[in-house]
Write a protein that holds these residues in place. Structure first.
Motif, PDB file in Angstrom:
ATOM      1  N   ASP A   3     -23.284  21.891  -0.069  1.00 26.49           N
ATOM      2  CA  ASP A   3     -22.690  21.181   1.165  1.00 26.49           C
ATOM      3  C   ASP A   3     -22.619  19.723   0.803  1.00 26.49           C
ATOM      4  OD1 ASP A   3     -22.540  23.673   1.995  1.00 26.49           O
ATOM      5  OD2 ASP A   3     -24.187  23.706   3.381  1.00 26.49           O
ATOM      6  N   THR A   4     -23.592  19.043   0.226  1.00 27.58           N
ATOM      7  CA  THR A   4     -23.720  17.524   0.240  1.00 27.58           C
ATOM      8  C   THR A   4     -22.351  17.196  -0.683  1.00 27.58           C
ATOM      9  OG1 THR A   4     -25.990  17.486   0.350  1.00 27.58           O
ATOM     10  CG2 THR A   4     -24.986  15.740  -0.610  1.00 27.58           C
ATOM     11  N   ASP A   5     -22.173  18.014  -1.827  1.00 33.61           N
ATOM     12  CA  ASP A   5     -21.109  17.595  -2.556  1.00 33.61           C
ATOM     13  C   ASP A   5     -19.606  17.861  -2.026  1.00 33.61           C
ATOM     14  OD1 ASP A   5     -22.879  17.171  -4.757  1.00 33.61           O
ATOM     15  OD2 ASP A   5     -22.497  19.179  -5.623  1.00 33.61           O
ATOM     16  N   ALA A   9     -16.826  14.686  -1.149  1.00 32.48           N
ATOM     17  CA  ALA A   9     -15.431  15.103  -1.661  1.00 32.48           C
ATOM     18  C   ALA A   9     -14.674  14.880  -0.569  1.00 32.48           C
ATOM     19  CB  ALA A   9     -15.316  16.404  -2.468  1.00 32.48           C
ATOM     20  N   TYR A  10     -15.150  15.577   0.499  1.00 30.80           N
ATOM     21  CA  TYR A  10     -14.088  15.540   1.862  1.00 30.80           C
ATOM     22  C   TYR A  10     -14.032  13.951   2.206  1.00 30.80           C
ATOM     23  CZ  TYR A  10     -12.179  16.315   6.351  1.00 30.80           C
ATOM     24  OH  TYR A  10     -11.431  16.347   7.496  1.00 30.80           O
ATOM     25  N   THR A  11     -15.228  13.380   2.150  1.00 28.94           N
ATOM     26  CA  THR A  11     -15.215  11.936   2.712  1.00 28.94           C
ATOM     27  C   THR A  11     -14.286  11.009   1.919  1.00 28.94           C
ATOM     28  OG1 THR A  11     -17.351  12.249   3.691  1.00 28.94           O
ATOM     29  CG2 THR A  11     -16.693   9.910   3.165  1.00 28.94           C
TER      30      THR A  11
END
Length: 64
Positions: A3-5, A9-11
């Motif tokens: 979820d952090t990855d 990536a989304y950010t």
């Protein structure tokens, strides 16, 4: 991908879209998509994702 990855990536994608601006955002998304597709070993999963995404957008446009 954790979820952090996924969040990182989304950010990064959102920031890049903001930096290139609205006139070039479609081109950036196309470039990212093509690069990710090139990493796939088979076309099947890519084609399924394209179809699911297309259907979702059509459903949303129809107000479902």
């Amino acid at each position: 991908m954790t979820d952090t990855d996924l969040d990182q990536a989304y950010t990064a994608l959102c920031r890049a879209l903001g930096e290139v601006g609205p006139q070039r955002s479609e081109l950036l998304l196309s470039m990212v998509c093509l690069a990710l597709m090139a990493r796939s070993e088979e076309a099947g999963p890519v084609l399924e994702l394209i179809e699911r995404s297309r259907q979702r957008l059509q459903q949303e446009a129809a107000g479902r």
